[in-house]
Design a protein around this motif. Structure first.
Motif, PDB file in Angstrom:
ATOM      1  N   VAL A 150       2.314  70.285  -7.936  1.00  0.00           N
ATOM      2  CA  VAL A 150       3.721  70.314  -7.981  1.00  0.00           C
ATOM      3  C   VAL A 150       3.921  70.340  -9.597  1.00  0.00           C
ATOM      4  O   VAL A 150       4.497  71.064 -10.054  1.00  0.00           O
ATOM      5  CB  VAL A 150       4.595  69.175  -7.394  1.00  0.00           C
ATOM      6  CG1 VAL A 150       5.930  69.385  -7.543  1.00  0.00           C
ATOM      7  CG2 VAL A 150       4.292  69.602  -5.850  1.00  0.00           C
ATOM      8  N   THR A 151       3.490  69.258 -10.244  1.00  0.00           N
ATOM      9  CA  THR A 151       3.648  68.962 -11.629  1.00  0.00           C
ATOM     10  C   THR A 151       3.091  70.280 -12.616  1.00  0.00           C
ATOM     11  O   THR A 151       3.460  70.507 -13.311  1.00  0.00           O
ATOM     12  CB  THR A 151       3.208  67.557 -11.915  1.00  0.00           C
ATOM     13  OG1 THR A 151       3.840  66.555 -11.280  1.00  0.00           O
ATOM     14  CG2 THR A 151       3.324  67.553 -13.491  1.00  0.00           C
ATOM     15  N   PHE A 152       1.729  70.399 -12.081  1.00  0.00           N
ATOM     16  CA  PHE A 152       1.301  71.864 -12.850  1.00  0.00           C
ATOM     17  C   PHE A 152       1.972  72.801 -12.777  1.00  0.00           C
ATOM     18  O   PHE A 152       2.199  73.677 -13.574  1.00  0.00           O
ATOM     19  CB  PHE A 152      -0.245  71.774 -11.828  1.00  0.00           C
ATOM     20  CG  PHE A 152      -0.956  72.868 -13.009  1.00  0.00           C
ATOM     21  CD1 PHE A 152      -1.959  72.441 -14.080  1.00  0.00           C
ATOM     22  CD2 PHE A 152      -1.310  74.045 -12.381  1.00  0.00           C
ATOM     23  CE1 PHE A 152      -2.627  73.436 -14.578  1.00  0.00           C
ATOM     24  CE2 PHE A 152      -2.016  74.918 -13.189  1.00  0.00           C
ATOM     25  CZ  PHE A 152      -2.855  74.360 -14.291  1.00  0.00           C
ATOM     26  N   ILE A 153       2.480  73.014 -11.674  1.00  0.00           N
ATOM     27  CA  ILE A 153       3.198  74.269 -11.352  1.00  0.00           C
ATOM     28  C   ILE A 153       4.673  74.379 -12.255  1.00  0.00           C
ATOM     29  O   ILE A 153       4.886  75.152 -12.762  1.00  0.00           O
ATOM     30  CB  ILE A 153       3.488  74.565  -9.853  1.00  0.00           C
ATOM     31  CG1 ILE A 153       2.294  75.155  -9.124  1.00  0.00           C
ATOM     32  CG2 ILE A 153       4.804  75.779  -9.647  1.00  0.00           C
ATOM     33  CD1 ILE A 153       2.322  75.078  -7.809  1.00  0.00           C
ATOM     34  N   GLU A 154       5.339  73.314 -12.160  1.00  0.00           N
ATOM     35  CA  GLU A 154       6.492  73.188 -13.229  1.00  0.00           C
ATOM     36  C   GLU A 154       5.982  73.311 -14.371  1.00  0.00           C
ATOM     37  O   GLU A 154       7.010  73.941 -15.336  1.00  0.00           O
ATOM     38  CB  GLU A 154       7.275  71.550 -12.890  1.00  0.00           C
ATOM     39  CG  GLU A 154       7.700  71.711 -11.480  1.00  0.00           C
ATOM     40  CD  GLU A 154       8.561  72.835 -11.090  1.00  0.00           C
ATOM     41  OE1 GLU A 154       9.689  72.996 -12.033  1.00  0.00           O
ATOM     42  OE2 GLU A 154       8.712  73.330 -10.252  1.00  0.00           O
ATOM     43  N   MET A 155       4.972  72.813 -14.801  1.00  0.00           N
ATOM     44  CA  MET A 155       4.617  72.804 -16.130  1.00  0.00           C
ATOM     45  C   MET A 155       4.337  74.389 -16.625  1.00  0.00           C
ATOM     46  O   MET A 155       4.567  74.918 -18.007  1.00  0.00           O
ATOM     47  CB  MET A 155       3.445  71.953 -16.718  1.00  0.00           C
ATOM     48  CG  MET A 155       3.900  70.357 -16.676  1.00  0.00           C
ATOM     49  SD  MET A 155       2.479  69.371 -17.241  1.00  0.00           S
ATOM     50  CE  MET A 155       2.532  69.500 -18.940  1.00  0.00           C
ATOM     51  N   ARG A 156       3.639  75.010 -15.690  1.00  0.00           N
ATOM     52  CA  ARG A 156       3.313  76.432 -15.969  1.00  0.00           C
ATOM     53  C   ARG A 156       4.723  77.264 -15.971  1.00  0.00           C
ATOM     54  O   ARG A 156       4.847  77.971 -16.944  1.00  0.00           O
ATOM     55  CB  ARG A 156       2.452  77.150 -14.588  1.00  0.00           C
ATOM     56  CG  ARG A 156       2.349  78.640 -14.589  1.00  0.00           C
ATOM     57  CD  ARG A 156       1.303  78.938 -15.722  1.00  0.00           C
ATOM     58  NE  ARG A 156       1.145  80.496 -15.731  1.00  0.00           N
ATOM     59  CZ  ARG A 156       0.775  81.138 -16.618  1.00  0.00           C
ATOM     60  NH1 ARG A 156       0.641  80.622 -17.867  1.00  0.00           N
ATOM     61  NH2 ARG A 156       0.440  82.594 -16.522  1.00  0.00           N
ATOM     62  N   ILE A 157       5.540  77.010 -15.106  1.00  0.00           N
ATOM     63  CA  ILE A 157       7.001  77.467 -15.149  1.00  0.00           C
ATOM     64  C   ILE A 157       7.711  77.366 -16.562  1.00  0.00           C
ATOM     65  O   ILE A 157       8.077  78.255 -17.144  1.00  0.00           O
ATOM     66  CB  ILE A 157       7.708  77.409 -14.052  1.00  0.00           C
ATOM     67  CG1 ILE A 157       7.257  78.130 -12.762  1.00  0.00           C
ATOM     68  CG2 ILE A 157       9.190  77.665 -14.199  1.00  0.00           C
ATOM     69  CD1 ILE A 157       7.886  77.345 -11.404  1.00  0.00           C
ATOM     70  N   ASN A 158       7.553  75.990 -16.879  1.00  0.00           N
ATOM     71  CA  ASN A 158       8.424  75.758 -18.331  1.00  0.00           C
ATOM     72  C   ASN A 158       7.476  76.657 -19.472  1.00  0.00           C
ATOM     73  O   ASN A 158       8.160  76.994 -20.289  1.00  0.00           O
ATOM     74  CB  ASN A 158       7.870  74.254 -18.710  1.00  0.00           C
ATOM     75  CG  ASN A 158       8.874  73.446 -17.653  1.00  0.00           C
ATOM     76  OD1 ASN A 158       9.861  73.889 -17.365  1.00  0.00           O
ATOM     77  ND2 ASN A 158       8.581  72.269 -17.694  1.00  0.00           N
ATOM     78  N   TYR A 213      -1.721  80.464  -4.924  1.00  0.00           N
ATOM     79  CA  TYR A 213      -2.823  80.994  -5.877  1.00  0.00           C
ATOM     80  C   TYR A 213      -3.915  79.860  -6.318  1.00  0.00           C
ATOM     81  O   TYR A 213      -4.958  79.882  -6.181  1.00  0.00           O
ATOM     82  CB  TYR A 213      -2.506  81.743  -7.051  1.00  0.00           C
ATOM     83  CG  TYR A 213      -3.490  82.047  -7.995  1.00  0.00           C
ATOM     84  CD1 TYR A 213      -4.145  83.324  -8.053  1.00  0.00           C
ATOM     85  CD2 TYR A 213      -3.781  81.107  -9.040  1.00  0.00           C
ATOM     86  CE1 TYR A 213      -5.296  83.567  -8.984  1.00  0.00           C
ATOM     87  CE2 TYR A 213      -4.961  81.465  -9.846  1.00  0.00           C
ATOM     88  CZ  TYR A 213      -5.662  82.701 -10.086  1.00  0.00           C
ATOM     89  OH  TYR A 213      -6.723  83.086 -10.567  1.00  0.00           O
ATOM     90  N   TYR A 214      -3.334  78.687  -6.776  1.00  0.00           N
ATOM     91  CA  TYR A 214      -4.082  77.624  -7.191  1.00  0.00           C
ATOM     92  C   TYR A 214      -4.577  76.974  -6.045  1.00  0.00           C
ATOM     93  O   TYR A 214      -5.941  76.713  -6.222  1.00  0.00           O
ATOM     94  CB  TYR A 214      -3.131  76.583  -7.911  1.00  0.00           C
ATOM     95  CG  TYR A 214      -2.709  77.196  -9.254  1.00  0.00           C
ATOM     96  CD1 TYR A 214      -3.443  77.785 -10.044  1.00  0.00           C
ATOM     97  CD2 TYR A 214      -1.288  76.883  -9.561  1.00  0.00           C
ATOM     98  CE1 TYR A 214      -2.837  78.184 -11.379  1.00  0.00           C
ATOM     99  CE2 TYR A 214      -0.734  77.256 -10.647  1.00  0.00           C
ATOM    100  CZ  TYR A 214      -1.475  78.027 -11.720  1.00  0.00           C
ATOM    101  OH  TYR A 214      -1.073  78.528 -12.858  1.00  0.00           O
TER     102      TYR A 214
END
Length: 150
Positions: A14-22, A42-43
């Motif tokens: 969840v955090t990784f995806i938010e950082m990717r979007i940022n 995907y991940y």
């Protein structure tokens, strides 16, 4: 600062995806859909089959830096006889932690892991901000890269 480096786990997604979007927003991408479900799918799939590698930088249980490498296979060629290529993505460091060598350490770890997986080359489409990191690391520009959007 109690900085540690560790591998991405499913509980971090969840955090990784938010950082990717940022990261994508910071690079100027137009946000016209919710990418979260597609990124999670995907991940999850590629972490489980070993074709997505990621190292994180963590400060007191807070993820402050990310890296990612998708392992793809093409027919072997002279520049990459294994045909295995690492596609670098998700290189992102929280603004409050930049210029401290964190991205370089993450890059080193994910590149070393790609090498251990048999990759013969690593490629990235770098943001303007990231070009210096990659050229200092030893990446060279390839002016032949072209893309056709479907």
């Amino acid at each position: 600062m109690a900085l540690i480096y560790r591998k991405l786990t499913e509980k971090d997604l969840v955090t990784f995806i938010e950082m990717r979007i940022n990261q994508l927003r910071e690079e100027g991408a137009k946000e016209d859909i919710d990418l979260r479900p597609a990124l999670k799918d995907y991940y999850t799939r590629h972490m489980s089959d070993g074709t997505f590698l990621s190292w994180l930088a963590v400060d007191n249980d807070k993820i402050i830096g990310t890296s990612g490498m998708s392992i793809v296979e093409k027919p072997p060629y002279f520049g990459c006889p294994s045909g295995r290529i690492g596609l670098l993505s998700s290189m992102f460091t929280d603004k409050n932690y930049r210029r401290q060598g964190i991205a370089k350490e993450l890059l080193s770890r994910v590149v070393n892991e790609a090498k251990e997986c048999g990759c013969g080359t690593v490629q990235i489409t770098a943001s303007d901000m990231g070009v210096l990191l990659y050229t200092d690391f030893g990446f060279t520009k390839n002016n032949n890269f072209m893309q056709y959007k479907l």
